[in-house]
Design a protein around this motif. Structure first.
Motif, PDB file in Angstrom:
ATOM      1  N   HIS A 242       0.642  -1.029   0.051  1.00 57.99           N
ATOM      2  CA  HIS A 242      -0.035   0.038  -0.041  1.00 57.99           C
ATOM      3  C   HIS A 242       0.925   1.300   0.043  1.00 57.99           C
ATOM      4  N   ILE A 243       1.987   1.022   0.447  1.00 51.23           N
ATOM      5  CA  ILE A 243       2.946   2.369   0.503  1.00 51.23           C
ATOM      6  C   ILE A 243       3.482   2.561  -0.699  1.00 51.23           C
ATOM      7  N   SER A 244       3.861   1.445  -1.562  1.00 51.55           N
ATOM      8  CA  SER A 244       4.407   1.361  -2.705  1.00 51.55           C
ATOM      9  C   SER A 244       3.218   2.272  -3.778  1.00 51.55           C
ATOM     10  N   GLU A 245       2.220   2.006  -3.510  1.00 50.23           N
ATOM     11  CA  GLU A 245       0.996   2.400  -4.427  1.00 50.23           C
ATOM     12  C   GLU A 245       0.727   3.959  -4.160  1.00 50.23           C
ATOM     13  N   LEU A 246       1.179   4.725  -2.996  1.00 50.59           N
ATOM     14  CA  LEU A 246       1.110   5.849  -2.740  1.00 50.59           C
ATOM     15  C   LEU A 246       1.503   6.945  -3.964  1.00 50.59           C
ATOM     16  N   ALA A 247       0.911   7.881  -4.407  1.00 53.29           N
ATOM     17  CA  ALA A 247       1.369   8.833  -5.368  1.00 53.29           C
ATOM     18  C   ALA A 247       0.707  10.231  -5.277  1.00 53.29           C
TER      19      ALA A 247
ATOM     20  N   GLN B  90       3.799  15.374  -9.351  1.00 47.19           N
ATOM     21  CA  GLN B  90       4.015  14.787 -10.737  1.00 47.19           C
ATOM     22  C   GLN B  90       3.662  16.050 -11.657  1.00 47.19           C
ATOM     23  N   ALA B  91       2.726  16.649 -11.375  1.00 50.29           N
ATOM     24  CA  ALA B  91       2.235  17.904 -12.383  1.00 50.29           C
ATOM     25  C   ALA B  91       3.313  19.008 -12.422  1.00 50.29           C
ATOM     26  N   LEU B  92       3.745  19.072 -11.174  1.00 53.68           N
ATOM     27  CA  LEU B  92       4.698  20.249 -11.087  1.00 53.68           C
ATOM     28  C   LEU B  92       5.989  20.029 -11.684  1.00 53.68           C
ATOM     29  N   LEU B  93       6.478  18.718 -11.272  1.00 48.03           N
ATOM     30  CA  LEU B  93       7.902  18.296 -11.923  1.00 48.03           C
ATOM     31  C   LEU B  93       7.791  18.244 -13.381  1.00 48.03           C
TER      32      LEU B  93
ATOM     33  N   HIS C 283       5.771  20.144 -15.266  1.00 52.95           N
ATOM     34  CA  HIS C 283       5.983  21.471 -15.705  1.00 52.95           C
ATOM     35  C   HIS C 283       7.340  22.500 -15.569  1.00 52.95           C
ATOM     36  N   LYS C 284       7.927  22.147 -14.711  1.00 56.79           N
ATOM     37  CA  LYS C 284       9.043  22.797 -14.329  1.00 56.79           C
ATOM     38  C   LYS C 284      10.321  21.985 -15.052  1.00 56.79           C
ATOM     39  N   GLY C 285      10.076  20.573 -15.336  1.00 60.85           N
ATOM     40  CA  GLY C 285      11.283  19.886 -15.917  1.00 60.85           C
ATOM     41  C   GLY C 285      12.325  19.713 -15.351  1.00 60.85           C
ATOM     42  N   ARG C 286      12.240  19.779 -13.957  1.00 60.92           N
ATOM     43  CA  ARG C 286      13.493  19.848 -13.091  1.00 60.92           C
ATOM     44  C   ARG C 286      13.588  18.043 -12.556  1.00 60.92           C
ATOM     45  N   LYS C 287      14.955  17.716 -12.556  1.00 61.81           N
ATOM     46  CA  LYS C 287      15.246  16.568 -11.838  1.00 61.81           C
ATOM     47  C   LYS C 287      15.963  16.599 -10.495  1.00 61.81           C
ATOM     48  N   ARG C 288      16.458  17.587 -10.229  1.00 58.39           N
ATOM     49  CA  ARG C 288      16.825  17.970  -9.067  1.00 58.39           C
ATOM     50  C   ARG C 288      16.628  19.539  -8.587  1.00 58.39           C
ATOM     51  N   ALA C 289      16.852  19.823  -7.247  1.00 53.76           N
ATOM     52  CA  ALA C 289      16.515  20.969  -6.904  1.00 53.76           C
ATOM     53  C   ALA C 289      18.053  21.913  -6.648  1.00 53.76           C
TER      54      ALA C 289
END
Length: 107
Positions: free
Chosen positions: A76-81, A86-89, A91-97
């Motif tokens: 159940h933890i593995s299914e958390l999303a 996801q939408a923000l990532l 949109h920003k196209g970032r892989k790291r901060a």
């Protein structure tokens, strides 16, 4: 005086810990397992199982995950999303901060 982790948590975290503890307790009882049996399987102590079931926040994440695994609930933890993340990532196209501040290295 040392600060306890339980002194630093928000009410929302307390509610979540209590909910998770209740789920763990119900799953353990449904499987006719004692706290001692779960403790042995999760490589922890019965008192830690008791604290987690009461909603304590002092236990480590790994310990809680081991308990969930032994109760067959880890998937159940593995299914958390989080669709917002996801939408923000996307949109920003970032892989790291990266830090937005320029480091002042002038000694």
């Amino acid at each position: 005086m040392r600060t306890s982790p339980s002194d630093l948590v928000s009410p929302a975290v307390r509610r979540a810990a209590a909910h998770l503890g209740k789920l763990i307790r119900q799953a353990r009882l449904a499987r006719s397992m004692t706290q001692s049996e779960l403790a042995v399987r999760a490589k922890t102590s019965p008192s830690t199982v008791m604290r987690v079931e009461k909603g304590g926040v002092e236990s480590g994440l790994g310990t809680v995950l081991l308990m969930l695994e032994q109760l067959g609930l880890l998937h159940h933890i593995s299914e958390l999303a989080d669709p917002t993340t996801q939408a923000l990532l996307e949109h920003k196209g970032r892989k790291r901060a990266r830090s937005s501040a320029v480091a002042d290295l002038d000694f």
